[in-house]
Design a protein around this motif. Sequence first.
Motif, short mmCIF file in Angstrom:
data_model
loop_
_atom_site.label_atom_id
_atom_site.label_comp_id
_atom_site.label_asym_id
_atom_site.label_seq_id
_atom_site.Cartn_x
_atom_site.Cartn_y
_atom_site.Cartn_z
N ASN A 2 0.57 -0.99 -0.17
CA ASN A 2 -0.10 -0.16 0.29
C ASN A 2 0.49 1.10 -0.29
OD1 ASN A 2 -2.44 -1.36 0.65
ND2 ASN A 2 -2.96 -1.30 2.34
N VAL A 3 1.83 1.39 1.18
CA VAL A 3 2.85 2.31 0.88
C VAL A 3 3.32 2.33 -0.40
CG1 VAL A 3 4.72 3.20 1.76
CG2 VAL A 3 3.34 2.85 3.36
N GLN A 11 0.26 8.26 7.37
CA GLN A 11 -0.44 6.63 7.51
C GLN A 11 -0.91 7.14 9.59
OE1 GLN A 11 0.47 3.48 5.16
NE2 GLN A 11 -0.10 4.46 3.43
N SER A 16 1.17 3.90 -2.81
CA SER A 16 0.57 5.50 -2.88
C SER A 16 2.00 6.32 -3.05
CB SER A 16 0.34 6.07 -1.00
OG SER A 16 -0.50 4.71 -0.59
#
Length: 123
Positions: A88-89, A120, A92
């Motif tokens: 996810n990082v 986050q 992004s």
Amino acid sequence: MKQNIDCIRDILLTVEKDVPLDGHIDLKNLTLPNSYDRDDIVYSLKLLKEANYLNVTLTGASNTYYLVWIGNMTYDGHQFLDSIRNANVWQSTKDKIANFGSDLSLSLISQVAMSVIKSQLNL
């Protein structure tokens, strides 16, 4: 040739998983989770070596390498991978740098990833 940041990330993840302590693997035995052409992989390995993220031996002439040994990741390599490991990082981060393509340095990509992580974590 332009850097392929997905290839770079996949190489680091694979090396961390597959290269034994004080060992190495040959390029022929490097099994990446995604398909890249040999030039992308070799160029990514050269960049990782130049950035001092990975211990790599490239043997050849005129950019034709016939022997590529991939050793352990360096401390800096681990730090970089830790900033981009989470899927996810990573997504992004890629979304944030999309307008720049592959024109950003690995250290700047790491800084963007760290800002994503901090966001986050609400830091």
